[in-house]
Design an enzyme around this catalytic site. Structure first.
Site, PDB file in Angstrom:
ATOM      1  CB  ALA A  12      39.041  64.183  19.885  1.00  0.00           C
ATOM      2  N   GLY A  13      36.380  65.473  17.628  1.00  0.00           N
ATOM      3  CA  GLY A  13      35.509  66.634  17.454  1.00  0.00           C
ATOM      4  C   GLY A  13      34.198  66.394  18.196  1.00  0.00           C
ATOM      5  NE  ARG A  35      43.877  67.753  13.344  1.00  0.00           N
ATOM      6  CZ  ARG A  35      43.780  68.407  12.205  1.00  0.00           C
ATOM      7  NH1 ARG A  35      44.450  67.996  11.161  1.00  0.00           N
ATOM      8  NH2 ARG A  35      43.002  69.470  12.106  1.00  0.00           N
ATOM      9  N   GLY A 137      22.321  58.643  10.642  1.00  0.00           N
ATOM     10  CA  GLY A 137      20.971  58.936  11.129  1.00  0.00           C
ATOM     11  C   GLY A 137      20.889  60.329  11.722  1.00  0.00           C
ATOM     12  CB  ALA A 141      27.545  66.013  18.431  1.00  0.00           C
ATOM     13  CE  LYS A 192      23.179  65.037   7.420  1.00  0.00           C
ATOM     14  NZ  LYS A 192      23.680  66.097   8.327  1.00  0.00           N
TER      15      LYS A 192
HETATM   16  N1  LIG Z   1      28.488  66.919  14.927  1.00  0.00           N
HETATM   17  C1  LIG Z   1      27.427  66.169  14.618  1.00  0.00           C
HETATM   18  O1  LIG Z   1      26.337  66.401  15.169  1.00  0.00           O
HETATM   19  C2  LIG Z   1      27.547  65.052  13.635  1.00  0.00           C
HETATM   20  C3  LIG Z   1      28.632  64.931  12.781  1.00  0.00           C
HETATM   21  N2  LIG Z   1      28.690  63.917  11.870  1.00  0.00           N
HETATM   22  C4  LIG Z   1      29.825  63.769  10.963  1.00  0.00           C
HETATM   23  O2  LIG Z   1      30.995  63.447  11.698  1.00  0.00           O
HETATM   24  C5  LIG Z   1      32.158  63.898  11.014  1.00  0.00           C
HETATM   25  C6  LIG Z   1      33.021  64.703  12.002  1.00  0.00           C
HETATM   26  O3  LIG Z   1      32.266  65.827  12.346  1.00  0.00           O
HETATM   27  P1  LIG Z   1      32.343  66.596  13.746  1.00  0.00           P
HETATM   28  O4  LIG Z   1      32.886  65.760  14.823  1.00  0.00           O
HETATM   29  O5  LIG Z   1      31.010  67.180  13.932  1.00  0.00           O
HETATM   30  O6  LIG Z   1      33.388  67.747  13.354  1.00  0.00           O
HETATM   31  P2  LIG Z   1      34.017  68.863  14.289  1.00  0.00           P
HETATM   32  O7  LIG Z   1      34.217  70.057  13.421  1.00  0.00           O
HETATM   33  O8  LIG Z   1      33.230  68.992  15.537  1.00  0.00           O
HETATM   34  O9  LIG Z   1      35.436  68.246  14.664  1.00  0.00           O
HETATM   35  C7  LIG Z   1      36.309  67.800  13.660  1.00  0.00           C
HETATM   36  C8  LIG Z   1      37.357  66.919  14.330  1.00  0.00           C
HETATM   37  O10 LIG Z   1      38.108  66.289  13.312  1.00  0.00           O
HETATM   38  C9  LIG Z   1      39.489  66.521  13.588  1.00  0.00           C
HETATM   39  N3  LIG Z   1      40.264  66.518  12.361  1.00  0.00           N
HETATM   40  C10 LIG Z   1      40.210  67.379  11.330  1.00  0.00           C
HETATM   41  N4  LIG Z   1      41.102  67.041  10.391  1.00  0.00           N
HETATM   42  C11 LIG Z   1      41.731  65.934  10.860  1.00  0.00           C
HETATM   43  C12 LIG Z   1      42.778  65.115  10.360  1.00  0.00           C
HETATM   44  N5  LIG Z   1      43.340  65.377   9.183  1.00  0.00           N
HETATM   45  N6  LIG Z   1      43.186  64.053  11.097  1.00  0.00           N
HETATM   46  C13 LIG Z   1      42.619  63.801  12.282  1.00  0.00           C
HETATM   47  N7  LIG Z   1      41.628  64.552  12.826  1.00  0.00           N
HETATM   48  C14 LIG Z   1      41.197  65.597  12.113  1.00  0.00           C
HETATM   49  C15 LIG Z   1      39.503  67.862  14.281  1.00  0.00           C
HETATM   50  O11 LIG Z   1      40.729  68.016  14.967  1.00  0.00           O
HETATM   51  P3  LIG Z   1      41.332  69.466  15.308  1.00  0.00           P
HETATM   52  O12 LIG Z   1      40.519  69.997  16.451  1.00  0.00           O
HETATM   53  O13 LIG Z   1      42.740  69.164  15.655  1.00  0.00           O
HETATM   54  O14 LIG Z   1      41.194  70.310  14.068  1.00  0.00           O
HETATM   55  C16 LIG Z   1      38.309  67.704  15.204  1.00  0.00           C
HETATM   56  O15 LIG Z   1      38.633  66.937  16.323  1.00  0.00           O
HETATM   57  C17 LIG Z   1      31.643  64.732   9.819  1.00  0.00           C
HETATM   58  O16 LIG Z   1      31.696  63.940   8.664  1.00  0.00           O
HETATM   59  C18 LIG Z   1      30.192  65.026  10.194  1.00  0.00           C
HETATM   60  O17 LIG Z   1      29.359  65.205   9.062  1.00  0.00           O
HETATM   61  C19 LIG Z   1      27.714  62.992  11.797  1.00  0.00           C
HETATM   62  C20 LIG Z   1      26.635  63.053  12.621  1.00  0.00           C
HETATM   63  C21 LIG Z   1      26.456  64.083  13.608  1.00  0.00           C
HETATM   64  O1  LIG Z   2      24.787  65.043  10.584  1.00  0.00           O
HETATM   65  C1  LIG Z   2      24.318  65.745  11.453  1.00  0.00           C
HETATM   66  C2  LIG Z   2      23.080  65.402  12.159  1.00  0.00           C
HETATM   67  O2  LIG Z   2      22.623  64.124  11.849  1.00  0.00           O
HETATM   68  C3  LIG Z   2      24.964  67.028  11.789  1.00  0.00           C
HETATM   69  O3  LIG Z   2      24.624  67.963  10.823  1.00  0.00           O
HETATM   70  P1  LIG Z   2      25.591  69.183  10.506  1.00  0.00           P
HETATM   71  O4  LIG Z   2      26.892  68.609  10.055  1.00  0.00           O
HETATM   72  O5  LIG Z   2      24.879  69.979   9.467  1.00  0.00           O
HETATM   73  O6  LIG Z   2      25.746  69.954  11.784  1.00  0.00           O
END
Ligand SMILES: NC(=O)C1=CN([C@@H]2O[C@H](COP(=O)(O)OP(=O)(O)OC[C@H]3O[C@@H](n4cnc5c(N)ncnc54)[C@H](OP(=O)(O)O)[C@@H]3O)[C@@H](O)[C@H]2O)C=CC1
Ligand SMILES: O=C(CO)COP(=O)(O)O
Length: 341
Positions: A12-13, A35, A137, A141, A192
């Site tokens: 839920a990030g 979590r 892609g 977010a 990337k």
């Molecule tokens: N943000 C974006 O624009 C994009 C992100 N991604 C990819 O998505 C993935 C997630 O990134 P993103 O959502 O941005 O990250 P964020 O930093 O926004 O959020 C991370 C999330 O992961 C949770 N988390 C961390 N460790 C654990 C664990 N051990 N078990 C369960 N949950 C956990 C965190 O929970 P808590 O808050 O409790 O720490 C939080 O909810 C990455 O691999 C990123 O590269 C891909 C495309 C776009």
């Molecule tokens: O993967 C992403 C865009 O496609 C997000 O990039 P960052 O993790 O560098 O913020």
């Protein structure tokens, strides 16, 4: 899949929240799992993810839970969106709870830390024969949350599943394409992030637009060299999963990996830069794995290698840049397209 697909989004990030909102809006019966119980209660009450994506009002149809067994009950598809360092553990945690027919997808960008294994290898080893897909892609977010036009791609060995999942994501402002090159799609998304640190550092040092374009182009060459050697299709890397995401991440200030590079280029220590960003920055782990894979294949990837050295604290960004500029003069493609050393 049935008429209304049940999807559990795990993580839920910012990206998990944005994808869950998209899926719910586009008609899937969607549950978002995080979590942290207190955070999920707050999310359900506010119908916003105040920590990671405050600007997005979440659809009424989206369900929230911190209970994995509830999230996974009767699901058709599980979409994992936790950081790469948490991926393997989560795969293990869901094993006893996942319905036998459920398909597995992930939008995480990275590798298993310490081994260079791709996430599809982890999924394949634990769930052989299950439909499995990566969603990737150029997609910040925050922009997806704002409803701005975005193109994604979904790759699965099973083209039908890739197409089904793409159809669930697809909507008025989100074009979802599909393909069958899982390895290429994963490599592009992971690599990337590493290359964005290099362009970010150059921009942080105010080295100009020529340097930025040079690094993006030579970085693309590194992605192709490693990808093709590993068996990826060049067209995947020239598409949304590779070039598209490389351009976005190397040039868009919403990127956390680019911002890390910019901070390092300005002389900010790594720990301070990461603390200020306050979210996952995958390049720190991925740089290790990209260089590990390159060394295994005896490939020279100078930009990735120097990014790893800077992230390890073995050299400063300006020392890294000097080393890159001091490399021997040579043809752009010494041994044919995508095969140069
Ligand atoms: N943000 C974006 O624009 C994009 C992100 N991604 C990819 O998505 C993935 C997630 O990134 P993103 O959502 O941005 O990250 P964020 O930093 O926004 O959020 C991370 C999330 O992961 C949770 N988390 C961390 N460790 C654990 C664990 N051990 N078990 C369960 N949950 C956990 C965190 O929970 P808590 O808050 O409790 O720490 C939080 O909810 C990455 O691999 C990123 O590269 C891909 C495309 C776009
Ligand atoms: O993967 C992403 C865009 O496609 C997000 O990039 P960052 O993790 O560098 O913020």
């Amino acid at each position: 899949m049935s008429d209304t697909t049940r999807v559990a989004v795990l993580g839920a990030g910012s990206w998990g929240t944005a994808l869950a909102a998209v899926l719910a809006r586009h008609g899937s019966d969607t549950c978002l799992w995080g979590r942290d119980a207190a955070q999920m209660t707050a999310l359900a009450a506010a119908h916003r993810n105040l920590r990671y994506l405050p600007e997005l009002e979440l659809p009424d149809t989206l369900a929230f839970t911190h209970d994995l067994s509830r999230a996974l009950a009767n699901v058709d598809v599980v979409l994992i969106v936790v950081p790469s360092h948490a991926f393997a553990t989560l795969l293990l945690q869901i094993e006893p709870l996942l319905p036998a027919q459920a398909a597995i997808a992930w939008a995480t960008k990275g590798f298993e830390p310490g081994t260079g294994r791709f996430l599809h290898e982890l999924v394949g080893a634990r769930y052989p024969g299950r439909p499995a897909a990566v969603v990737t892609g150029p997609s910040f977010a925050r922009e997806v949350a704002q409803g701005l036009p975005t193109a994604l791609t979904v790759h699965a060995l099973d083209a039908t599943f890739a197409q089904q999942l793409a159809a669930l994501l697809h909507g008025p402002a989100l074009r979802a394409y599909s393909g069958t090159d899982v390895l290429g799609a994963e490599l592009g998304g992971a690599m990337k992030n590493v290359l964005a640190v290099a362009t970010g550092a150059a921009d942080g040092m105010q080295l100009g637009l020529n340097a930025r374009a040079g690094l993006i182009t030579r970085g693309m060459n590194e992605m192709l060299r490693l990808g093709v050697a590993l068996g990826a299709h060049a067209e995947t890397l020239m598409g949304l999963a590779g070039l598209g995401d490389l351009v976005l991440t190397c040039t868009g200030d919403l990127s956390r990996n680019r911002r890390l590079g910019m901070a390092l280029g300005r002389g900010v220590p790594l720990a301070q830069a990461l603390a200020e960003i306050g979210q996952v920055v995958e390049s720190v782990l991925s740089a290790e794995e990209v260089v590990r894979l390159a060394e295994r294949l005896d490939l020279d990837l100078p930009i990735s290698f120097h990014v790893r050295a800077v992230l390890r604290g073995e050299m400063t960004p300006s020392e890294g840049l000097r080393a890159l500029l001091a490399r021997e003069q040579k043809p752009e493609y010494p041994s044919g397209l995508f095969e140069s050393r």
